[in-house]
Design an enzyme around this catalytic site. Sequence first.
Site, PDB file in Angstrom:
ATOM      1  N   ALA A 100       0.825  -1.209   0.000  1.00 54.85           N
ATOM      2  CA  ALA A 100       0.000   0.000   0.000  1.00 54.85           C
ATOM      3  C   ALA A 100       0.862   1.264   0.000  1.00 54.85           C
ATOM      4  CB  ALA A 100      -0.952   0.008   1.191  1.00 54.85           C
ATOM      5  N   THR A 101       2.070   1.191   0.547  1.00 58.66           N
ATOM      6  CA  THR A 101       2.962   2.353   0.514  1.00 58.66           C
ATOM      7  C   THR A 101       3.225   2.759  -0.930  1.00 58.66           C
ATOM      8  OG1 THR A 101       4.020   1.726   2.593  1.00 58.66           O
ATOM      9  CG2 THR A 101       5.261   3.209   1.150  1.00 58.66           C
ATOM     10  N   ASN A 157      -5.671   3.553  10.662  1.00 57.30           N
ATOM     11  CA  ASN A 157      -4.939   2.420  11.220  1.00 57.30           C
ATOM     12  C   ASN A 157      -4.637   2.528  12.715  1.00 57.30           C
ATOM     13  OD1 ASN A 157      -3.316   4.436   9.629  1.00 57.30           O
ATOM     14  ND2 ASN A 157      -1.652   3.527  10.823  1.00 57.30           N
ATOM     15  N   GLN A 199      -6.584  -0.856   5.572  1.00 53.30           N
ATOM     16  CA  GLN A 199      -7.198  -1.436   6.780  1.00 53.30           C
ATOM     17  C   GLN A 199      -8.671  -1.768   6.573  1.00 53.30           C
ATOM     18  OE1 GLN A 199      -5.683  -2.136   9.675  1.00 53.30           O
ATOM     19  NE2 GLN A 199      -3.728  -1.076   9.444  1.00 53.30           N
ATOM     20  N   SER A 241      -3.304  -3.482   0.444  1.00 51.11           N
ATOM     21  CA  SER A 241      -2.103  -4.148   0.938  1.00 51.11           C
ATOM     22  C   SER A 241      -2.403  -5.611   1.198  1.00 51.11           C
ATOM     23  CB  SER A 241      -1.643  -3.469   2.236  1.00 51.11           C
ATOM     24  OG  SER A 241      -0.572  -4.196   2.804  1.00 51.11           O
ATOM     25  N   THR A 286       9.225  -7.443 -12.788  1.00 46.33           N
ATOM     26  CA  THR A 286       8.726  -8.817 -12.890  1.00 46.33           C
ATOM     27  C   THR A 286       7.730  -9.093 -11.776  1.00 46.33           C
ATOM     28  OG1 THR A 286      10.777  -9.533 -13.904  1.00 46.33           O
ATOM     29  CG2 THR A 286       9.424 -11.251 -12.884  1.00 46.33           C
ATOM     30  N   CYS A 322       5.180   2.348  12.257  1.00 47.72           N
ATOM     31  CA  CYS A 322       6.154   3.155  11.546  1.00 47.72           C
ATOM     32  C   CYS A 322       6.813   4.210  12.423  1.00 47.72           C
ATOM     33  CB  CYS A 322       5.501   3.835  10.351  1.00 47.72           C
ATOM     34  SG  CYS A 322       4.537   2.685   9.371  1.00 47.72           S
TER      35      CYS A 322
HETATM   36  C1  LIG Z   1      -0.076  -0.755   6.601  1.00 48.37           C
HETATM   37  C2  LIG Z   1      -0.659   0.432   5.967  1.00 48.37           C
HETATM   38  C3  LIG Z   1      -0.054   1.013   4.842  1.00 48.37           C
HETATM   39  C4  LIG Z   1       1.233   0.499   4.264  1.00 48.37           C
HETATM   40  O1  LIG Z   1       1.033  -0.728   3.624  1.00 48.37           O
HETATM   41  P1  LIG Z   1       2.296  -1.626   3.171  1.00 48.37           P
HETATM   42  O2  LIG Z   1       1.663  -2.690   2.339  1.00 48.37           O
HETATM   43  O3  LIG Z   1       2.920  -2.115   4.426  1.00 48.37           O
HETATM   44  O4  LIG Z   1       3.203  -0.745   2.381  1.00 48.37           O
HETATM   45  C5  LIG Z   1      -0.650   2.117   4.280  1.00 48.37           C
HETATM   46  N1  LIG Z   1      -1.785   2.625   4.786  1.00 48.37           N
HETATM   47  C6  LIG Z   1      -2.404   2.088   5.853  1.00 48.37           C
HETATM   48  C7  LIG Z   1      -3.665   2.697   6.349  1.00 48.37           C
HETATM   49  C8  LIG Z   1      -1.857   0.983   6.482  1.00 48.37           C
HETATM   50  O5  LIG Z   1      -2.451   0.482   7.554  1.00 48.37           O
END
Ligand SMILES: *Cc1c(COP(=O)(O)O)cnc(C)c1O
Length: 390
Positions: free
Chosen positions: A81-82, A161, A189, A209, A249, A334
Amino acid sequence: MTTTTSPSLPIYLDYAATTPVDARAADVMQRYLTVDQLFANPASRSHMLGWQAEQVVEQARRQVADTIGADPREIVWTSGATEANNLALIGFMRANRERGMHLVTSTIEHKAIVDTAKALESEGFEVTWLTPGRDGRTTPEQLRQAMRDDTALVSLMAVNNELGSINDIAALAEVAHEFGAAFHTDAAQAVGRIPLDVVAQQIDLVSLSGHKTYGPKGIGALYVKRHPAIRVEALIHGGGHERGMRSGTLPTHQIAGMGEAFALMQQQHQDDQTHIAKLREQFLSGLKGVDGIIANSPTEHVVPNILNLAFEGVDGEALLMALRDVAVSTGSACNSASVDPSYVLLGIGTPRSLALSSLRFSFGRFTQGSDIDHALTLLRHAVSGLRATR
Ligand SMILES: *Cc1c(COP(=O)(O)O)cnc(C)c1O
C-alpha cells in the site's frame, strides 16, 4: 495450551500492524517457487510455463478486483500500500498538472500518504491538510470548504490504522466529484472490515495491501478506474508491465497469496467480524473496573478490530515494557522507534500527555477469548503496578 504464567509466545494484539498469513494462502504461495513448480516469469510469452504463470497472476487479479467490485484490468500490482499510495498521489498529480496543482488530504493519514503529499509540496504542488474531528473522521462539509477550482485530487483514508475510525467514503467522493476532482482512498485497513465497492462508492483510485488482510507482506495493488479513465504516470520504469504503470517482474507467489487471502476474506468477513466484535466486548468489559481509561477510538463508525486507549497517569512506553508478553503498539508501527507521541492522536486533538499514555490494541481472525482474558490480567496488573510507583 498456554498458561497464565508462562506463555510460549507473546499474545499478539497488533493485527493493525500486520496479520499472519492465513495458512490456506501460505499453501497457495508454495506452488510458485521451486524448479519442479510454476516458477516461470509471468511475462514470458515464448513458452507454456510463462503463460501458465500469467494465468495464476490473472486469477489473483480477479480475486482482488472482486473484493472491491472492480474490473481485473483496473488492478495494478505494487509492492504494497505504501507504493500504491505513492503511485496514486505522485503518479496522478504529475499526470494531471493541467487539471490543477492542488491536493486535499488529512493530517491523520498513514505516513505513506503524509510524506508523499509533503514530497509533492516540495515539487511545487499545493496541499490542503484537513484536521479531522475527535472521532477521527473528516466530514463532507469540511472537504467542501477545502475544495478549489484547481483541486485535482482528494485523498482520504477509508479506515484509520491507529483509531479504527471509518470515513464515509461515498459521501467524500461525491464532494470531490462535484468539484471535478478525482478521489483516492487508502483502504489498507478496510478490506473485509467495511463494505468496499468502487462503483457504488464512486472511487477513482484505491490502495490495497496484502499483509493487513492475512496475505503476505511485500505485495499490494492500486485500483485505477478505467471508465472514465484515470491517468496515472509511472514512478517505476522498465519493461512496461502493468499497462505501463508499474514495471518489474511480477512476484507470482506473492500475488497468488494476496489473491487467495482476499478471496478468503470475502468468504468469511462476516464470521471474522462477529468473532472480533465479541473479543472487543470482552476486552472492554474486562477493563470496566480499571479507573482512568479513556478511549481514543470513537464508539461509532469504528471497526471492531482496532481499539486505542489512554491510561491516565501511565507512560505508554513503560506500559509497553511492563506488558512484554503482549504484543501491542503505542502508535503506528512506523513511528514506534521514536518517543514522539502519535501524530494521529495529536491530530484529533488528544492532549500530549494522554497521547503519551496510549496503546493500540488490535484483534484478528486468530485471536482467542483466552488471549483476551490473559492480556486483561497482565494489563490490569501492569497498570496498577505503574500507578503505584508514581
Ligand atoms: C499498513 C498500511 C499502509 C502500508 O502498507 P504496506 O503494504 O505495508 O506498504 C498504508 N496505509 C495504511 C492505512 C496501512 O495500515
